[in-house]
Write an enzyme that holds these catalytic residues in place. Structure first.
Site, short mmCIF file in Angstrom:
data_model
loop_
_atom_site.label_atom_id
_atom_site.label_comp_id
_atom_site.label_asym_id
_atom_site.label_seq_id
_atom_site.Cartn_x
_atom_site.Cartn_y
_atom_site.Cartn_z
N TYR A 11 0.83 -1.22 0.00
CA TYR A 11 0.00 0.00 0.00
C TYR A 11 0.86 1.28 0.00
CZ TYR A 11 -3.25 3.42 2.18
OH TYR A 11 -3.99 4.52 2.49
N ILE A 12 1.65 1.46 1.03
CA ILE A 12 2.43 2.71 1.11
C ILE A 12 3.60 2.66 0.12
CG2 ILE A 12 3.66 4.29 2.64
CD1 ILE A 12 2.19 2.91 5.00
N ASP A 31 10.13 -7.25 -3.27
CA ASP A 31 8.95 -7.62 -2.49
C ASP A 31 8.74 -9.12 -2.64
OD1 ASP A 31 6.08 -7.89 -1.69
OD2 ASP A 31 6.14 -5.70 -1.69
N ASN A 32 8.34 -9.79 -1.56
CA ASN A 32 8.08 -11.23 -1.69
C ASN A 32 6.63 -11.51 -2.07
OD1 ASN A 32 6.63 -10.82 0.65
ND2 ASN A 32 7.84 -12.20 1.94
N ASP A 58 12.79 -11.88 -0.72
CA ASP A 58 12.40 -11.78 0.68
C ASP A 58 13.54 -11.10 1.44
OD1 ASP A 58 11.93 -12.50 3.49
OD2 ASP A 58 10.36 -13.79 2.66
N LYS A 84 2.12 -5.67 9.46
CA LYS A 84 1.69 -4.41 10.09
C LYS A 84 0.42 -4.47 10.93
CE LYS A 84 -1.10 -3.01 6.18
NZ LYS A 84 -1.60 -1.95 5.34
N SER A 124 6.45 3.16 13.20
CA SER A 124 5.02 3.36 13.45
C SER A 124 4.80 4.10 14.76
CB SER A 124 4.36 1.99 13.54
OG SER A 124 3.07 2.10 14.08
N TYR A 148 3.63 -6.15 17.48
CA TYR A 148 3.98 -5.37 16.28
C TYR A 148 4.83 -4.15 16.67
CZ TYR A 148 3.29 -1.91 12.55
OH TYR A 148 3.49 -0.94 11.61
N LYS A 152 8.89 -2.99 15.85
CA LYS A 152 9.31 -1.71 15.28
C LYS A 152 10.29 -1.00 16.22
CE LYS A 152 7.01 -1.63 11.38
NZ LYS A 152 7.69 -1.63 10.08
N TYR A 176 5.04 6.60 11.15
CA TYR A 176 3.77 7.00 10.55
C TYR A 176 2.68 6.91 11.60
CZ TYR A 176 6.26 4.77 6.62
OH TYR A 176 7.18 4.32 5.72
N PHE A 177 1.74 7.84 11.49
CA PHE A 177 0.54 7.73 12.30
C PHE A 177 -0.47 6.88 11.51
CE2 PHE A 177 1.40 9.60 16.39
CZ PHE A 177 2.74 9.85 16.19
N1 LIG Z 1 -0.45 1.11 6.85
C1 LIG Z 1 -0.28 1.52 8.09
O1 LIG Z 1 -1.24 1.84 8.78
C2 LIG Z 1 1.11 1.66 8.67
C3 LIG Z 1 1.31 2.47 9.80
C4 LIG Z 1 2.58 2.57 10.35
C5 LIG Z 1 3.64 1.88 9.79
N2 LIG Z 1 3.43 1.09 8.70
C6 LIG Z 1 4.55 0.34 8.14
O2 LIG Z 1 4.73 0.69 6.78
C7 LIG Z 1 5.22 -0.42 6.05
C8 LIG Z 1 4.34 -0.63 4.83
O3 LIG Z 1 2.99 -0.81 5.24
P1 LIG Z 1 1.80 -1.01 4.20
O4 LIG Z 1 0.60 -0.44 4.81
O5 LIG Z 1 2.22 -0.54 2.86
O6 LIG Z 1 1.68 -2.61 4.24
P2 LIG Z 1 1.45 -3.65 3.05
O7 LIG Z 1 1.16 -4.96 3.69
O8 LIG Z 1 0.48 -3.12 2.07
O9 LIG Z 1 2.88 -3.68 2.36
C9 LIG Z 1 3.97 -4.39 2.86
C10 LIG Z 1 4.68 -5.02 1.69
O10 LIG Z 1 5.84 -5.72 2.18
C11 LIG Z 1 5.89 -7.00 1.56
N3 LIG Z 1 6.60 -7.88 2.49
C12 LIG Z 1 6.21 -8.31 3.71
N4 LIG Z 1 7.15 -9.10 4.27
C13 LIG Z 1 8.17 -9.15 3.37
C14 LIG Z 1 9.43 -9.79 3.36
N5 LIG Z 1 9.82 -10.56 4.39
N6 LIG Z 1 10.23 -9.64 2.28
C15 LIG Z 1 9.84 -8.89 1.22
N7 LIG Z 1 8.64 -8.26 1.17
C16 LIG Z 1 7.82 -8.39 2.23
C17 LIG Z 1 4.45 -7.38 1.31
O11 LIG Z 1 4.30 -8.35 0.28
C18 LIG Z 1 3.82 -6.04 0.95
O12 LIG Z 1 3.88 -5.79 -0.44
C19 LIG Z 1 5.23 -1.61 7.01
O13 LIG Z 1 6.54 -1.77 7.49
C20 LIG Z 1 4.31 -1.16 8.11
O14 LIG Z 1 4.64 -1.74 9.35
C21 LIG Z 1 2.18 0.97 8.12
#
Ligand SMILES: NC(=O)c1ccc[n+]([C@@H]2O[C@H](COP(=O)([O-])OP(=O)(O)OC[C@H]3O[C@@H](n4cnc5c(N)ncnc54)[C@H](O)[C@@H]3O)[C@@H](O)[C@H]2O)c1
Length: 336
Positions: A11-12, A31-32, A58, A84, A124, A148, A152, A176-177
């Site tokens: 997503y992000i 990305d895995n 990975d 996350k 986070s 979680y 972090k 991030y919030f």
């Molecule tokens: N979305 C939120 O609310 C939020 C808030 C604070 C922090 N974060 C952090 O931001 C980051 C991205 O979050 P997001 O919302 O985009 O999540 P997401 O799940 O959409 O994206 C995470 C991506 O990482 C990949 N991934 C996971 N484990 C992996 C690994 N071992 N090797 C390679 N790829 C791997 C997944 O396939 C996915 O594409 C995360 O680290 C999350 O903890 C997210």
């Protein structure tokens, strides 16, 4: 700059990959695909007019990460890859330590070996816990209340000790919030079926005829009893990463922690109301028990981001709701 984006199919990461391409950087995504989708990267290419390179890898695989860094020779890494969801981490703590901590240790080890020393890390607001009163400032002690957040906080500590003891590292830890919303085109967004249990996808599902929204707890010590969070548009968040990459080499300290939030706390009921206003659709909702690991209030003090990055979230809650709803209507099954 050539930038390796781990978790760039998520997503992000997908929004940030797009923002990096639009700012003129070259992007290599690793990305895995355990949670993200390769189709998100096709959409990034369509919007940017050029493709990010992609490696299915990975971050826990140190040999693969080392090879990728040696072959692609990025100047910096933005590290999103990880799990996350607070609730999932309570049920499966080992999975979180494995993915988030082991993955980060391996990635940073591979970077050290490959001589790549510039890193932007996704942390986070969950690391703050409830020890200090909000709004949270970066120097407050970390006190996570769930596995979680523990992972972090642990990675943050690991990065601080690497930066303090090994020469050449420049690290921005971004806390991030609550990122919500979607790209204004309706082409990129958050997987509506993600296990994250985040509020906005759940609102969209309820608004489109799915299960009624579960409001987890209405007995918090907040004005309407529901939890307060600091919501920010994912496009603002993506821009924050572009700024951080540009600024990180000029920071005074080798590792610097920065909140990315708006500094405004909004309750679950306020978000539901804003969504109903923006979409014209009613959101059926029921009150459910609190979730393990949740806290009453998470709100940023965003002053450091403004001072060090010249960054301020610009988009309103209405825009977040409108863009999330547009994404959901056009992609009810995400990228599937
Ligand atoms: N979305 C939120 O609310 C939020 C808030 C604070 C922090 N974060 C952090 O931001 C980051 C991205 O979050 P997001 O919302 O985009 O999540 P997401 O799940 O959409 O994206 C995470 C991506 O990482 C990949 N991934 C996971 N484990 C992996 C690994 N071992 N090797 C390679 N790829 C791997 C997944 O396939 C996915 O594409 C995360 O680290 C999350 O903890 C997210």
């Amino acid at each position: 700059m050539r930038v390796l984006v781990t978790g760039g199919a998520g997503y992000i990461g997908s929004h940030t990959s797009l923002a990096l391409l639009e700012a003129g950087h070259d992007v290599i995504v690793a990305d895995n695909l355990s949670r993200g989708s390769a189709r998100a990267l096709d959409r990034v290419a369509e919007l940017a007019g050029r493709k990010p390179a992609f490696a299915r890898a990975d971050v826990r695989d140190r040999v693969a990460m080392h090879r990728l860094l040696a072959e692609e020779r990025p100047e910096a890494v933005v590290h999103f890859a990880g799990l996350k969801a607070v609730g999932e981490s309570v049920r499966d703590p080992l999975g979180y330590w494995d993915n988030n901590v082991l993955g980060s240790v391996n990635l940073v080890g591979a970077m050290q070996e490959a001589g790549v020393h510039t890193l932007v890390f996704s942390s986070s607001a969950t690391v703050y816990g409830e020890l200090s009163p909000p709004p949270f400032r970066e120097e407050f002690p970390m006190a996570p209340t769930n596995p979680y957040g523990e992972t972090k906080a642990t990675v943050e500590r690991m990065l601080a000790s690497v930066a303090a003891t090994r020469p050449g590292w420049r690290i921005a830890v971004l806390r991030y919030f609550n990122p919500v919303g979607a790209h204004a085109s309706g082409r990129l967004g958050e997987d509506p079926n993600a296990t994250s249990a985040n509020l906005m996808p759940a609102i969209c599902r309820a608004a489109s005829g799915g299960d009624a929204l579960a409001i987890h707890g209405d007995d918090y010590p907040t004005p309407d009893g529901t939890a307060l969070r600091d919501y920010l548009h994912v496009a603002d968040l993506a821009e924050g990463h572009v700024r951080a990459l540009q600024a990180v080499r000029d920071f005074r300290e080798p590792a610097t922690t920065i909140n990315l939030g708006r500094g405004v706390g909004q309750s679950v009921r306020e978000v539901i109301h804003a969504f109903e206003q923006a979409s014209g659709v009613r959101v059926p909702a029921n009150v459910a028990p609190r979730r393990a690991g949740d806290v009453a209030v998470l709100v940023a003090d965003p002053a450091r981001a403004q001072a060090l990055l010249g960054w301020k979230a610009r988009r309103s809650l209405e825009e977040m709701c409108r863009d999330a709803w547009q994404w959901h209507q056009r992609n009810p099954n995400g990228y599937a």
